[in-house]
Design a protein around this motif. Structure first.
Motif, PDB file in Angstrom:
ATOM      1  N   UNK A   1       0.851  -1.093  -0.098  1.00 32.01           N
ATOM      2  CA  UNK A   1      -0.022   0.054   0.096  1.00 32.01           C
ATOM      3  C   UNK A   1       0.945   1.263  -0.215  1.00 32.01           C
ATOM      4  N   UNK A   2       0.525   2.039  -1.044  1.00 32.84           N
ATOM      5  CA  UNK A   2       1.689   3.246  -0.916  1.00 32.84           C
ATOM      6  C   UNK A   2       1.044   4.520  -0.313  1.00 32.84           C
ATOM      7  N   UNK A   3       1.916   4.917   0.384  1.00 28.14           N
ATOM      8  CA  UNK A   3       1.509   5.967   1.348  1.00 28.14           C
ATOM      9  C   UNK A   3       2.582   6.978   1.815  1.00 28.14           C
ATOM     10  N   UNK A   4       2.139   8.175   2.030  1.00 29.28           N
ATOM     11  CA  UNK A   4       3.005   9.083   2.600  1.00 29.28           C
ATOM     12  C   UNK A   4       2.459   9.695   3.945  1.00 29.28           C
ATOM     13  N   UNK A   5       2.945   9.527   5.214  1.00 28.80           N
ATOM     14  CA  UNK A   5       2.593  10.235   6.283  1.00 28.80           C
ATOM     15  C   UNK A   5       3.274  11.159   6.994  1.00 28.80           C
ATOM     16  N   UNK A   6       2.567  12.205   6.730  1.00 20.06           N
ATOM     17  CA  UNK A   6       3.235  13.468   7.425  1.00 20.06           C
ATOM     18  C   UNK A   6       2.899  13.865   8.921  1.00 20.06           C
ATOM     19  N   UNK A   7       3.979  14.115   9.603  1.00 21.09           N
ATOM     20  CA  UNK A   7       3.683  14.490  11.054  1.00 21.09           C
ATOM     21  C   UNK A   7       4.595  15.474  11.501  1.00 21.09           C
ATOM     22  N   UNK A  23       7.105  10.197   6.077  1.00 24.53           N
ATOM     23  CA  UNK A  23       7.360   8.702   6.049  1.00 24.53           C
ATOM     24  C   UNK A  23       6.726   8.283   4.875  1.00 24.53           C
ATOM     25  N   UNK A  24       7.520   7.257   3.970  1.00 26.91           N
ATOM     26  CA  UNK A  24       7.073   7.040   2.941  1.00 26.91           C
ATOM     27  C   UNK A  24       7.056   5.494   3.017  1.00 26.91           C
ATOM     28  N   UNK A  25       5.932   4.689   2.435  1.00 21.84           N
ATOM     29  CA  UNK A  25       5.811   3.380   2.472  1.00 21.84           C
ATOM     30  C   UNK A  25       5.013   2.968   1.070  1.00 21.84           C
ATOM     31  N   UNK A  26       5.517   1.734   0.763  1.00 17.09           N
ATOM     32  CA  UNK A  26       5.255   1.050  -0.563  1.00 17.09           C
ATOM     33  C   UNK A  26       5.990   1.616  -1.516  1.00 17.09           C
TER      34      UNK A  26
END
Length: 122
Positions: A1-7, A23-26
């Motif tokens: 699953x492609x995702x960018x998580x900003x925090x 943080x990038x995933x996928x």
């Protein structure tokens, strides 16, 4: 699953600091330019900073030069935006976005983080 998580957003007094994370995933960052964009109430979205992983180039908009620093940790697949000497005019929702290739273009970005609110009080 492609995702960018900003925090990392929050409330800070003028002159203070925050560090945003994306943080990038996928997918891996190697072939992407990661940009930080911001949008304040009633204003257009603005490109703040960009790091291009294919060639290592870095961009800052004039208003943040000398105060913000973008960096990348490939082992963590994460891009950071260190924001120092914050001003009330930096108040906005900050988004990270990934564009395939060398340039951080909002229109060309494939993936977007959900946004993180930065509020700088005077």
């Amino acid at each position: 699953d492609v995702q960018l998580q900003a925090s990392g957003g929050g409330l800070v007094q003028a002159g203070g600091s925050l560090r945003l994370s994306c943080a990038a995933s996928g997918f891996t960052l190697d072939d992407y330019a990661i940009g930080w964009f911001r949008q304040a109430p009633g204003k257009e979205r603005e490109r703040v900073s960009c790091i291009s992983h294919p060639d290592g180039s870095i961009y800052y908009t004039d208003s943040v030069k000398g105060r913000f620093t973008i960096s990348s940790d490939n082992a963590k697949n994460t891009v950071y935006l260190q924001m120092n000497s914050l001003k009330p005019e930096d108040t906005a929702v900050y988004y990270c976005a990934a564009a395939f290739g060398y340039y951080c273009s909002a229109s060309e970005s494939r993936y977007w983080g959900q946004g993180t609110l930065v509020t700088v009080s005077s």
